[in-house]
Design an enzyme around this catalytic site. Structure first.
Site, PDB file in Angstrom:
ATOM      1  N   LYS A  28       0.869  -1.179   0.000  1.00 35.27           N
ATOM      2  CA  LYS A  28       0.000   0.000   0.000  1.00 35.27           C
ATOM      3  C   LYS A  28       0.906   1.229   0.000  1.00 35.27           C
ATOM      4  O   LYS A  28       1.772   1.371   0.871  1.00 35.27           O
ATOM      5  CB  LYS A  28      -0.901  -0.002   1.240  1.00 35.27           C
ATOM      6  CG  LYS A  28      -1.905   1.138   1.309  1.00 35.27           C
ATOM      7  CD  LYS A  28      -2.820   0.952   2.523  1.00 35.27           C
ATOM      8  CE  LYS A  28      -3.896   2.016   2.607  1.00 35.27           C
ATOM      9  NZ  LYS A  28      -4.787   1.786   3.777  1.00 35.27           N
ATOM     10  N   ASP A  38     -14.252   0.363   9.963  1.00 34.55           N
ATOM     11  CA  ASP A  38     -14.586   0.332   8.535  1.00 34.55           C
ATOM     12  C   ASP A  38     -15.037  -1.088   8.159  1.00 34.55           C
ATOM     13  O   ASP A  38     -14.373  -1.785   7.387  1.00 34.55           O
ATOM     14  CB  ASP A  38     -13.357   0.740   7.716  1.00 34.55           C
ATOM     15  CG  ASP A  38     -13.721   1.147   6.289  1.00 34.55           C
ATOM     16  OD1 ASP A  38     -14.928   1.192   5.981  1.00 34.55           O
ATOM     17  OD2 ASP A  38     -12.804   1.396   5.489  1.00 34.55           O
TER      18      ASP A  38
END
Length: 207
Positions: A11, A142
């Site tokens: 990432k 999330d």
């Protein structure tokens, strides 16, 4: 691949994104002014919370630490998998973790899993979100289906630890009291529990 052949997921933070977000929220200070004039105290709090959440999503070192923390909590769990962080390859704008792929929720349901498979998945996901909240004061904030995947062996991989909230013991006790009051359908206890965590029971607002 790492030099030793380990498959990883990488990432990378887009350059300048954190500064752009911070600048956008400086503009949101106008919302504070309007809220102050209108006497609505919740707006500045919502702006502060949103700013914190967005900027923490840009802090990959913090995300790495959180992911490692969740990984330690569920180390050895029979169903829940948290991809291990590869700290030697991480940096301020780079997060490197083990690559643990799986199928999405739609594909999992499309193959018509048995009731026991559904129950195992549901129990694991419930335990992942609620166990860490009540026991460790951590909440993966999330919880949409894109952040977990199903493996062929029945285990579930959890992803994306950029948005995690922490809760102190008193607040966790308040949540537990609220859940218990709700199970008993005791409105008085619900109102007391909500007040203890800074909320207000519908219909009991001052004025």
């Amino acid at each position: 691949l790492l030099p030793n052949g380990t498959e990883v997921a990488v990432k990378v933070l887009h350059p300048g994104i954190a500064q752009a977000i911070a600048a956008d929220f400086r503009s949101a200070n106008m919302g504070r002014l309007v809220a102050t004039i209108a006497g609505t105290s919740s707006v500045p709090q919502m702006i502060d919370e949103a700013r914190t959440a967005f900027l923490e999503e840009c802090d990959l070192a913090l995300e790495a630490a959180r992911q490692a923390q969740f990984g330690a909590i569920f180390d050895g769990d029979p169903t829940i998998l948290v991809p291990a962080v590869e700290p030697a390859y991480c940096g301020p704008g780079v997060l490197v973790t083990r690559y643990l792929p799986g199928t999405g929720l739609e594909d999992f349901l499309a193959r018509d899993p048995s009731p026991s498979e559904r129950n195992r998945a549901g129990e694991a996901l419930f335990r992942f979100w609620l166990r860490t909240l009540y026991c460790e004061g951590l909440f993966h904030a999330d919880p949409h289906p894109g952040n977990f995947a199903f493996r062929e062996d029945g285990r579930i991989v959890l992803y994306d630890f950029g948005c995690v909230r922490t809760f102190d013991p008193s607040l966790r006790r308040g949540f537990a009291c609220l859940a218990e009051a709700t199970r008993r359908d005791n409105e008085v206890a619900m109102a007391e529990a909500l007040a203890a965590i800074g909320g207000c029971f519908p219909g009991h607002a001052d004025g």
